[in-house]
Motif scaffolding. Structure first.
Motif, PDB file in Angstrom:
ATOM      1  N   THR A 111      -0.053   8.060   6.347  1.00  0.00           N
ATOM      2  CA  THR A 111      -0.143   6.538   6.696  1.00  0.00           C
ATOM      3  C   THR A 111      -1.281   6.648   7.649  1.00  0.00           C
ATOM      4  O   THR A 111      -1.648   5.090   7.956  1.00  0.00           O
ATOM      5  CB  THR A 111       0.903   6.211   7.287  1.00  0.00           C
ATOM      6  OG1 THR A 111       1.641   6.795   8.551  1.00  0.00           O
ATOM      7  CG2 THR A 111       2.092   6.088   6.300  1.00  0.00           C
ATOM      8  N   ASN A 112      -2.047   7.445   8.238  1.00  0.00           N
ATOM      9  CA  ASN A 112      -3.221   7.149   9.071  1.00  0.00           C
ATOM     10  C   ASN A 112      -4.171   7.350   8.187  1.00  0.00           C
ATOM     11  O   ASN A 112      -5.564   6.973   8.834  1.00  0.00           O
ATOM     12  CB  ASN A 112      -2.973   8.646   9.961  1.00  0.00           C
ATOM     13  CG  ASN A 112      -4.170   8.593  10.815  1.00  0.00           C
ATOM     14  OD1 ASN A 112      -4.155   7.641  11.715  1.00  0.00           O
ATOM     15  ND2 ASN A 112      -5.166   9.654  10.917  1.00  0.00           N
ATOM     16  N   CYS A 113      -4.126   7.633   6.938  1.00  0.00           N
ATOM     17  CA  CYS A 113      -5.273   7.705   6.127  1.00  0.00           C
ATOM     18  C   CYS A 113      -5.433   6.332   5.656  1.00  0.00           C
ATOM     19  O   CYS A 113      -5.400   6.122   4.260  1.00  0.00           O
ATOM     20  CB  CYS A 113      -4.973   8.422   5.042  1.00  0.00           C
ATOM     21  SG  CYS A 113      -5.112  10.172   5.443  1.00  0.00           S
ATOM     22  N   THR A 114      -6.010   5.285   6.239  1.00  0.00           N
ATOM     23  CA  THR A 114      -5.997   3.857   5.990  1.00  0.00           C
ATOM     24  C   THR A 114      -6.978   3.430   5.114  1.00  0.00           C
ATOM     25  O   THR A 114      -7.247   2.317   4.604  1.00  0.00           O
ATOM     26  CB  THR A 114      -5.908   3.189   7.464  1.00  0.00           C
ATOM     27  OG1 THR A 114      -7.210   3.323   8.078  1.00  0.00           O
ATOM     28  CG2 THR A 114      -5.109   3.166   8.069  1.00  0.00           C
ATOM     29  N   ASN A 115      -7.839   4.367   4.735  1.00  0.00           N
ATOM     30  CA  ASN A 115      -9.046   4.008   3.596  1.00  0.00           C
ATOM     31  C   ASN A 115      -8.736   4.459   2.214  1.00  0.00           C
ATOM     32  O   ASN A 115      -9.604   4.309   1.457  1.00  0.00           O
ATOM     33  CB  ASN A 115     -10.297   4.370   4.146  1.00  0.00           C
ATOM     34  CG  ASN A 115     -10.787   3.828   5.595  1.00  0.00           C
ATOM     35  OD1 ASN A 115     -11.326   2.665   5.225  1.00  0.00           O
ATOM     36  ND2 ASN A 115     -10.676   4.294   6.541  1.00  0.00           N
ATOM     37  N   LEU A 116      -7.505   5.053   2.129  1.00  0.00           N
ATOM     38  CA  LEU A 116      -6.903   5.437   0.733  1.00  0.00           C
ATOM     39  C   LEU A 116      -7.138   4.396  -0.105  1.00  0.00           C
ATOM     40  O   LEU A 116      -6.489   3.277  -0.007  1.00  0.00           O
ATOM     41  CB  LEU A 116      -5.765   5.933   0.948  1.00  0.00           C
ATOM     42  CG  LEU A 116      -5.681   7.654   1.179  1.00  0.00           C
ATOM     43  CD1 LEU A 116      -4.237   8.140   1.418  1.00  0.00           C
ATOM     44  CD2 LEU A 116      -6.495   8.568   0.112  1.00  0.00           C
ATOM     45  N   PRO A 131       7.732   5.789   3.990  1.00  0.00           N
ATOM     46  CA  PRO A 131       7.581   4.968   5.429  1.00  0.00           C
ATOM     47  C   PRO A 131       7.067   3.515   5.370  1.00  0.00           C
ATOM     48  O   PRO A 131       6.187   3.169   4.438  1.00  0.00           O
ATOM     49  CB  PRO A 131       6.229   5.950   6.206  1.00  0.00           C
ATOM     50  CG  PRO A 131       5.571   6.612   5.054  1.00  0.00           C
ATOM     51  CD  PRO A 131       6.725   6.660   3.774  1.00  0.00           C
ATOM     52  N   PRO A 132       7.759   2.682   6.012  1.00  0.00           N
ATOM     53  CA  PRO A 132       6.980   1.271   5.705  1.00  0.00           C
ATOM     54  C   PRO A 132       5.790   1.118   6.315  1.00  0.00           C
ATOM     55  O   PRO A 132       5.010   0.418   6.050  1.00  0.00           O
ATOM     56  CB  PRO A 132       8.026   0.684   7.062  1.00  0.00           C
ATOM     57  CG  PRO A 132       9.387   1.340   7.065  1.00  0.00           C
ATOM     58  CD  PRO A 132       8.892   2.864   6.783  1.00  0.00           C
ATOM     59  N   ASP A 133       5.245   2.092   7.338  1.00  0.00           N
ATOM     60  CA  ASP A 133       3.916   2.042   7.714  1.00  0.00           C
ATOM     61  C   ASP A 133       2.742   2.265   6.730  1.00  0.00           C
ATOM     62  O   ASP A 133       1.757   2.032   6.763  1.00  0.00           O
ATOM     63  CB  ASP A 133       3.702   3.107   8.538  1.00  0.00           C
ATOM     64  CG  ASP A 133       4.382   3.090  10.034  1.00  0.00           C
ATOM     65  OD1 ASP A 133       4.686   1.779  10.278  1.00  0.00           O
ATOM     66  OD2 ASP A 133       4.365   3.769  10.689  1.00  0.00           O
ATOM     67  N   ILE A 134       3.433   2.542   5.167  1.00  0.00           N
ATOM     68  CA  ILE A 134       2.383   3.006   4.269  1.00  0.00           C
ATOM     69  C   ILE A 134       1.601   1.508   4.014  1.00  0.00           C
ATOM     70  O   ILE A 134       0.613   1.648   3.304  1.00  0.00           O
ATOM     71  CB  ILE A 134       3.294   3.260   3.035  1.00  0.00           C
ATOM     72  CG1 ILE A 134       2.101   4.082   1.967  1.00  0.00           C
ATOM     73  CG2 ILE A 134       3.915   2.180   2.197  1.00  0.00           C
ATOM     74  CD1 ILE A 134       2.832   4.706   0.803  1.00  0.00           C
ATOM     75  N   SER A 135       2.250   0.533   4.572  1.00  0.00           N
ATOM     76  CA  SER A 135       1.786  -0.849   4.139  1.00  0.00           C
ATOM     77  C   SER A 135       0.338  -1.046   5.135  1.00  0.00           C
ATOM     78  O   SER A 135      -0.510  -2.040   4.734  1.00  0.00           O
ATOM     79  CB  SER A 135       2.538  -2.030   4.762  1.00  0.00           C
ATOM     80  OG  SER A 135       2.964  -1.840   5.951  1.00  0.00           O
ATOM     81  N   SER A 136      -0.051  -0.086   5.948  1.00  0.00           N
ATOM     82  CA  SER A 136      -1.221  -0.150   6.800  1.00  0.00           C
ATOM     83  C   SER A 136      -2.210   0.338   5.808  1.00  0.00           C
ATOM     84  O   SER A 136      -3.723   0.376   6.191  1.00  0.00           O
ATOM     85  CB  SER A 136      -1.178   0.834   7.909  1.00  0.00           C
ATOM     86  OG  SER A 136      -0.947   2.323   7.658  1.00  0.00           O
ATOM     87  N   ILE A 137      -2.093   0.980   4.551  1.00  0.00           N
ATOM     88  CA  ILE A 137      -3.113   1.196   3.692  1.00  0.00           C
ATOM     89  C   ILE A 137      -3.643  -0.013   2.831  1.00  0.00           C
ATOM     90  O   ILE A 137      -3.312   0.147   1.696  1.00  0.00           O
ATOM     91  CB  ILE A 137      -2.730   2.628   3.047  1.00  0.00           C
ATOM     92  CG1 ILE A 137      -2.211   3.713   3.713  1.00  0.00           C
ATOM     93  CG2 ILE A 137      -4.114   2.958   2.085  1.00  0.00           C
ATOM     94  CD1 ILE A 137      -1.570   4.815   3.098  1.00  0.00           C
ATOM     95  N   LYS A 138      -4.396  -0.725   3.477  1.00  0.00           N
ATOM     96  CA  LYS A 138      -4.432  -2.053   2.892  1.00  0.00           C
ATOM     97  C   LYS A 138      -5.434  -2.019   1.572  1.00  0.00           C
ATOM     98  O   LYS A 138      -5.087  -2.926   0.636  1.00  0.00           O
ATOM     99  CB  LYS A 138      -5.285  -3.172   3.818  1.00  0.00           C
ATOM    100  CG  LYS A 138      -4.469  -3.322   5.073  1.00  0.00           C
ATOM    101  CD  LYS A 138      -3.133  -3.925   4.875  1.00  0.00           C
ATOM    102  CE  LYS A 138      -2.431  -4.409   6.220  1.00  0.00           C
ATOM    103  NZ  LYS A 138      -1.135  -5.054   5.883  1.00  0.00           N
ATOM    104  N   SER A 139      -6.042  -0.970   1.315  1.00  0.00           N
ATOM    105  CA  SER A 139      -7.098  -0.693   0.084  1.00  0.00           C
ATOM    106  C   SER A 139      -6.514  -0.157  -0.839  1.00  0.00           C
ATOM    107  O   SER A 139      -7.145   0.096  -1.928  1.00  0.00           O
ATOM    108  CB  SER A 139      -8.448  -0.533   0.541  1.00  0.00           C
ATOM    109  OG  SER A 139      -8.915  -0.774   1.553  1.00  0.00           O
ATOM    110  N   LEU A 140      -5.084   0.307  -0.866  1.00  0.00           N
ATOM    111  CA  LEU A 140      -4.543   1.096  -1.892  1.00  0.00           C
ATOM    112  C   LEU A 140      -4.286   0.493  -3.229  1.00  0.00           C
ATOM    113  O   LEU A 140      -3.956  -0.768  -3.427  1.00  0.00           O
ATOM    114  CB  LEU A 140      -3.245   1.485  -1.336  1.00  0.00           C
ATOM    115  CG  LEU A 140      -2.577   2.776  -2.017  1.00  0.00           C
ATOM    116  CD1 LEU A 140      -3.285   3.872  -1.683  1.00  0.00           C
ATOM    117  CD2 LEU A 140      -1.037   2.871  -1.411  1.00  0.00           C
ATOM    118  N   LEU A 141      -5.019   1.125  -4.256  1.00  0.00           N
ATOM    119  CA  LEU A 141      -4.969   0.688  -5.458  1.00  0.00           C
ATOM    120  C   LEU A 141      -4.064   0.970  -6.451  1.00  0.00           C
ATOM    121  O   LEU A 141      -3.461   0.688  -6.928  1.00  0.00           O
ATOM    122  CB  LEU A 141      -6.533   0.830  -6.311  1.00  0.00           C
ATOM    123  CG  LEU A 141      -7.681   0.218  -5.586  1.00  0.00           C
ATOM    124  CD1 LEU A 141      -8.742   0.635  -6.148  1.00  0.00           C
ATOM    125  CD2 LEU A 141      -7.439  -1.464  -5.845  1.00  0.00           C
TER     126      LEU A 141
END
Length: 677
Positions: A111-116, A131-141
């Motif tokens: 979840t720290n890899c927010t540019n994935l 983890p709910p924090d997976i929502s921090s990876i805003k660019s995820l396709l």
């Protein structure tokens, strides 16, 4: 003489450079820690060396244009074991592909890899919750966490990933209700939540958009048709059904006891009544036992329903009710005790699975509608559609007893443990004295053979060069994995040919029929299997990994020439439209090249493409290197795969000019489910 006014400026620049260097995370250290934690077999040790991962060509690593940060880490199918914690500092990662390994721990460090943008972690041993924090990876396709041990609910925070195109969470142990993602994830094209433990009402928006097949294998789900009606008001049925009866008899409700104090009357039973009750109970017990015995005998006989019968030369679907009569049958042994083939009463009608998920009973397979796909030297292959819509490929072995039961099971274990994106997945097998069934994933897009040779003539859609090279590379990687996995025992594939290179739903090439040569002795295997034979096999009568290389070389020449190896053009006048028995494809190609008519070799469909002449000739040299007569001079399959990779290195869509608006990735890179190496 030094200018004193320049000293402060020099100090400032040096301080700025030092500060900038200290602020940039050390991705090389993070990758090194990851290797030390996960690479138990040392596959990365020789290549991952040096103090800068971006300055060297580390396997599976790609850096940004300024070579300062790691943006791609792609290490699928390397049997890596360990946690993901050390990858947390790689916050500039855009692609992480670690599928088909044995990684464990949780997903939380990522979840720290927010540019994935692309995250592929399927077929590992990851556990814990999403983890709910997976929502921090805003660019995820694309997010693929399938085939793991993830538990807990699907977090509602996933709705914040509004760029998501693919969400694959199947084959886990996820529970709880499914959040309504349809309103927020408007770009979502693929959703797979099958084979979990989800329950409750399925949101109508998701059901309408993706259909019920995206949610099958979750028995507690209800909602609109075709799902069961949600009739509960409290705890969903899937939860209520988990309540168990106490195993301690003293805790069960007891029948009321009648008080027999003073003044109470007590009527005893006479001797005749007691005898009558005992006799009646014995008779009732005998009736019950008779019914039970009759039920299980009938159940055993019911397993003899035909899997799939078909008339010679026809391909047609049959329902389960049409199986029978003179058709071949799936037998189970009747009677108690152990049978002559070692099949005991508890195992005789069971499928043996290699995965804990997507299991089904033999009865389900026998009820399935079936369509004959083809006949081979070892048996007939059927497409079986189960009642729940799951589709499997089932091979019925031609010989009832190719080998003893213990030996057969050992061979099946050898085949079943091999997992690779370019090898058809072997799911289960069934063993009985009169019947042997092998169950595989069904691949819907046919074979390389049909793509090359099917419908030659008007109306044919040509097979383009990019697709051809992608398919042969996938096949080379699959064979290389087989040879690498069994390098000590030297187990070959033994039946390499274009009809055994199948395409999955994404167009990825997968090698089929691996391991079936083990069921035959070496002489029979060489005689019966239809792969392209190496010249030394006429004398040795043995299969070998070097012979596999030769067979792959013939396959490669087949792809380049567009000609089936059974076609033999004349070497004296090597024109593609003339045939003469007696010269095989490698000899014909050598004769054409020797006479410097190289352009005559290539398939006419390939000559329309511009600027690929150099690639065609380079690929031709790879094929000719594989088919040299001397086995010891042939390259290994790993070397062949590397040579093909070096000829044509496809540009990934993750380059600096990556278009984030694209809804799909390049179909030409057929190495993973979405085409990324």
């Amino acid at each position: 003489m030094h200018n004193p006014h320049l000293l402060p400026l020099a100090f400032a620049l040096a301080f700025s450079f030092l500060t900038l260097s200290l602020c940039v995370p050390n991705d090389t250290d993070a990758l090194t820690r990851f290797r030390l934690q996960t690479d138990a077999h040392g596959l990365l040790e020789s290549n991952w060396s040096g103090s800068n991962a971006c300055a060297a060509s580390w396997r599976g690593v790609r850096c940004s244009s300024n070579n300062r940060r790691v943006v791609v880490l792609s290490l699928p199918s390397l049997n890596l074991r360990g946690p993901l914690d050390s990858l947390a500092p790689l916050d500039q990662l855009r692609l992480l592909d670690l599928h088909n390994n044995r990684l464990n721990g949780t997903v939380s460090p990522l979840t720290n890899c927010t540019n994935l943008k692309l995250l592929y972690l399927s077929r590992n041993d990851l556990s814990g919750e999403i983890p709910p924090d997976i929502s921090s990876i805003k660019s995820l396709l694309r997010l693929d966490l399938s085939d793991n041990n993830l538990r807990g609910p699907i977090p509602k925070d996933l709705s914040q990933l509004n760029q998501l195109l693919t969400l694959r969470l199947q084959n886990n142990a996820l529970s709880g209700t499914i959040p309504d993602l349809s309103a927020s994830l408007v770009n979502l094209k693929e959703l797979n939540l099958t084979s979990n433990e989800l329950y409750g009402r399925l949101p109508d928006g998701l059901l309408r958009k993706f259909g019920d097949k995206s949610f099958s294998g979750n028995e507690g789900l209800c909602g609109s048709s075709p799902l069961p009606v949600c009739s509960f008001t409290g705890t969903p049925p899937a939860v209520a059904s988990t309540q168990t009866v106490p195993s301690n008899p003293s805790s069960l409700p007891q029948a009321p006891v009648t008080s027999q104090g003073k003044g109470g009357s007590r009527k005893g039973l006479g001797t005749g009544a007691i005898v009558a009750i005992v006799i009646a109970n014995c008779v009732a017990l005998l009736v019950v036992v008779s019914f039970i015995v009759a039920h299980y005998c009938a159940r055993d006989r019911s397993f003899s329903g035909s899997l799939a019968g078909s008339e010679s030369g026809k391909r047609r679907r049959r329902s389960a009710s049409s199986y029978g009569g003179s058709e071949k049958k799936v037998y189970a042994n009747n009677g108690g005790g152990d049978s002559s083939d070692g099949t005991n009463a508890t195992d005789r009608s069971k499928l043996v699975f290699f995965d804990r998920k997507n299991k089904f009973e033999l009865e389900d397979l026998l009820r399935a509608s079936a369509e004959m796909l083809g006949k081979g030297s070892l048996g007939t292959v059927y497409k079986a559609v189960l009642d729940d819509g799951c589709t499997m490929a089932v091979k019925r072995l031609k010989d009832a007893n190719p080998c003893e039961r213990k030996e057969f099971e050992q061979y099946m274990d050898v085949i079943g443990k091999l997992k690779h994106p370019n090898i058809v997945r072997f799911r289960a097998y069934y063993y009985a004295k009169e019947e042997k069934l092998l169950v595989y994933d069904y691949l819907p897009n046919g074979s390389l053979h049909s793509l090359l040779h099917g419908n030659r003539g008007p109306g044919r859609i040509p097979l383009d060069w990019t697709t051809r090279i992608s398919l042969v590379l996938g096949a080379a990687r699959g064979l290389a994995k087989i040879h690498e996995e069994y390098s000590a025992s030297k187990i070959p594939h033994g039946n390499v040919k274009s009809s055994n290179v199948l395409l999955d739903k994404n167009g990825v090439a997968c090698v089929s029929d691996f391991g079936l040569s083990l069921l035959l002795n070496s002489v029979h295997a060489v005689a019966r299997l239809g792969g392209y034979r190496a010249p030394e096999q006429a004398e040795t009568k043995r299969l070998s990994q070097k012979a596999d290389v030769y067979s792959f070389g013939v396959l490669l020449l087949e792809v380049l020439t567009g000609k089936a190896p059974s076609q033999y053009p004349s070497p004296t006048r090597p024109r593609v439209d003339e045939e003469e028995q007696g010269v095989d494809l490698p000899k014909w190609v050598r004769s054409v090249v020797k006479e410097e008519w190289t352009a005559e070799v290539f398939d006419q469909e390939l000559l329309r493409y511009k600027n690929i002449e150099e690639e065609l000739v380079s690929m031709l040299h790879v094929g000719l290197a594989c088919v040299v007569p001397q086995p010891e001079k042939r390259p290994t399959m790993a070397e062949v795969a590397k040579m093909i990779e070096d000829i044509r290195v496809e540009q990934s869509p993750l380059g600096e000019d990556y278009d984030e608006s694209r809804n799909s990735l390049s179909p030409s890179l057929a190495t993973t489910e979405d085409g990324l190496a």
